[in-house]
Write a protein that holds these residues in place. Structure first.
Motif, short mmCIF file in Angstrom:
data_model
loop_
_atom_site.label_atom_id
_atom_site.label_comp_id
_atom_site.label_asym_id
_atom_site.label_seq_id
_atom_site.Cartn_x
_atom_site.Cartn_y
_atom_site.Cartn_z
N PHE A 132 -59.03 8.58 105.26
CA PHE A 132 -57.94 9.55 105.22
C PHE A 132 -56.98 9.36 106.40
CE2 PHE A 132 -60.22 12.09 102.01
CZ PHE A 132 -59.14 12.33 101.16
N MET A 133 -57.51 8.87 107.53
CA MET A 133 -56.61 8.54 108.64
C MET A 133 -55.68 7.40 108.23
SD MET A 133 -57.03 10.56 111.24
CE MET A 133 -56.59 9.82 112.82
N CYS A 166 -50.65 15.95 98.35
CA CYS A 166 -51.62 16.05 99.46
C CYS A 166 -51.93 17.52 99.71
CB CYS A 166 -51.06 15.46 100.75
SG CYS A 166 -50.60 13.73 100.68
N PHE A 196 -49.08 8.32 114.07
CA PHE A 196 -49.84 9.34 113.34
C PHE A 196 -50.97 9.89 114.20
CE2 PHE A 196 -53.39 10.47 110.51
CZ PHE A 196 -52.79 11.45 109.75
N VAL A 203 -51.66 17.33 108.52
CA VAL A 203 -52.41 16.42 107.63
C VAL A 203 -51.61 15.97 106.42
CG1 VAL A 203 -54.78 16.93 108.24
CG2 VAL A 203 -53.56 18.45 106.70
N ASP A 204 -50.71 16.83 105.94
CA ASP A 204 -49.94 16.47 104.74
C ASP A 204 -48.64 15.77 105.10
OD1 ASP A 204 -51.89 18.05 103.52
OD2 ASP A 204 -50.65 19.83 103.79
N ASP A 205 -48.34 15.71 106.40
CA ASP A 205 -47.09 15.16 106.89
C ASP A 205 -45.89 15.87 106.26
OD1 ASP A 205 -45.73 13.63 108.64
OD2 ASP A 205 -45.61 11.85 107.38
N ILE A 206 -46.06 17.15 105.95
CA ILE A 206 -44.92 17.95 105.47
C ILE A 206 -44.37 18.73 106.66
CG2 ILE A 206 -44.18 19.83 103.97
CD1 ILE A 206 -46.39 19.02 102.04
N ARG A 266 -42.72 7.90 105.49
CA ARG A 266 -41.75 8.96 105.76
C ARG A 266 -40.79 8.56 106.88
NH1 ARG A 266 -41.40 15.24 106.78
NH2 ARG A 266 -41.79 14.92 108.98
N ALA A 284 -48.75 7.31 105.09
CA ALA A 284 -47.80 8.34 104.64
C ALA A 284 -46.74 8.59 105.70
CB ALA A 284 -48.54 9.65 104.32
N LYS A 285 -47.18 8.61 106.96
CA LYS A 285 -46.21 8.84 108.05
C LYS A 285 -45.27 7.63 108.18
CE LYS A 285 -45.69 10.35 112.79
NZ LYS A 285 -44.68 9.36 113.14
N ALA A 331 -46.19 14.17 99.27
CA ALA A 331 -46.76 15.05 100.29
C ALA A 331 -47.24 16.36 99.66
CB ALA A 331 -45.71 15.32 101.38
N GLY A 354 -53.05 8.90 106.11
CA GLY A 354 -52.10 9.63 106.96
C GLY A 354 -51.14 8.69 107.67
N ARG A 355 -51.69 7.59 108.20
CA ARG A 355 -50.83 6.62 108.91
C ARG A 355 -49.81 6.01 107.95
NH1 ARG A 355 -56.01 4.39 110.93
NH2 ARG A 355 -56.53 5.75 112.67
#
Lengths: 159, 237
Positions: free
Chosen positions: A44-45, A148, B154, B140-143, A55, A51-52, A145, A48-49
């Motif tokens: 999940f990390m 998520c 991150f 966590v959702d990056d929202i 974005r 997804a960031k 997102a 997250g990485r």
């Protein structure tokens, strides 16, 4: 001849089953509940990485599509594996510390649907990014997102 | 009032209640306004987070950041009772206060007591940590990520979110301590601390050095600094 074909089919299907089994075992991580949870957290990390990274790339007007493309590809791949990160015995009942709710296992159908929504949206983003159409990346990324968030609200204890 | 050691202590003589004591200035206007703005903005931040209204959470958090910068600046330039150099006391004063003055019903002083002074620092440091970490926190959702989250990785953003959470827990404790201290002053010492923080004035016998309020130019400089801090954040957001 028929026997040979039969044997070949048998061997190949057996090896396929073994390979799939081995890979899902590998996805589930090593033995104990704590190890499986640690494995899940690490995955999940990565989500997250990625997804960031996606974005940040989409929000940055100077960024070319390469970063977004890599991140979207990674997200799509990870999203496919996600359900395998929740093997039986890796929930709150295992005694190990986890933010995963027991509903993941009791309402497995809903959980799998939520995971699928994520995978579908991640696949869409992957297609968009690789086709070079950056226009809708931001809005589709926001939808990702949301998948998520809605899954976390239902199946994850917040911090 | 001079002690046998020859030092001037901020203790005041309490006159019989029939005598109306003169009112003297305790807190200048910017100190009071800033003080009451803290609970308003902290409440706004908390409520917006509870209702998951992230836009307002960021706005309110930036306002807290501006207020913290203002208060730090005012601690150097502002009215005498608001200045760090006036209210930050060493271990000797603190020990004396905790051992005797704190329990002395007749002890009166203006400005922060030696313990209260350090609680100001604790509150400001906690709020600085909270707003600073909030700027770069990644959820966590990056929202709901901080306005400067794109400047960090991150993992760094997640650590910042942890600090943000920890600072909130610390703030809860400090706010409760603050309110308990005010209540104890009221019950134990029959001293109302809330009123002077509204009016800026307090009835005391003559003796203590009265407040010298901060100047207008000090106010302008402090306001400019706080606006500059927010402008800096928005520039990189």
């Amino acid at each position: 001849m028929q026997k040979v074909v039969k044997a070949l089919v048998l061997i190949s299907s057996a090896s396929l089953v073994l390979a799939v089994g081995a890979s899902s075992l590998a996805n589930a991580g090593p033995g104990t509940a704590a190890e499986r949870i640690a494995f899940r957290k690490a995955r999940f990390m990565e989500v997250g990485r990625a997804a960031k990274a996606l974005r940040d790339a989409v929000r940055n007007p100077q960024s070319d599509l390469t970063a977004a493309r890599t991140a979207a590809r990674q997200l799509a791949a990870l999203s496919m594996q996600l359900p395998t990160w929740f093997p039986a015995g890796s929930g709150p009942g295992s005694g190990a510390k986890t933010q995963a709710k027991s509903e993941i296992w009791t309402d497995r159908v809903q959980f799998d649907q939520a995971a699928k929504a994520f995978a579908v949206q991640a696949a869409l983003l992957d297609r968009l990014a690789s086709s070079g159409s950056s226009a809708s990346l931001a809005s589709e990324g926001a939808k990702l997102a949301q998948t998520c968030k809605s899954c976390h609200q239902a199946f994850r204890n917040g911090d | 009032m001079e002690t046998d050691h020859g030092e001037v202590r901020p203790t005041l003589v309490v006159m019989p209640s029939a005598v109306r004591l003169p009112q003297i200035g305790v807190w200048d206007r910017p100190t009071r306004f800033g003080h009451w703005l803290f609970p308003v903005l902290i409440a706004t931040s908390w409520i917006s987070s509870q209702f998951d209204d992230f836009r307002w959470h960021v706005r309110s958090g930036l306002a807290v950041l501006a207020l913290v910068v203002f208060r730090i600046s005012w601690g150097f330039l502002g009215g005498t009772t608001a200045r760090f150099s006036q209210f930050l006391k060493g271990p000797v004063s603190i020990r004396r206060y905790v051992r005797s003055d704190m329990f002395d019903r007749h002890y009166r002083s203006i400005g922060h007591n030696p313990l209260g002074g350090w609680s100001v620092i604790a509150l400001l440091a906690t709020l600085a940590a909270m707003t600073g970490s909030g700027l770069i926190a990644v959820d966590v959702d990056d929202i709901n990520s901080g306005p400067l989250a794109s400047l960090v990785s991150f993992d760094q953003g997640r650590s910042a979110a942890y600090v943000h959470h920890l600072a909130f827990k610390t703030l809860e404790v400090l706010v409760v301590l603050h309110l308990v201290a005010v209540a104890l002053y009221w019950i134990g010492k029959r001293e109302n601390l809330v009123f002077p923080m509204i009016t800026g004035r307090k009835r005391v016998a003559s003796g203590p050095v009265p407040l010298v309020p901060g100047t207008r130019s000090a106010l302008v400089v402090s306001l400019l600094l706080s606006v500059a801090a927010v402008a800096l954040v928005l520039h990189f957001a």
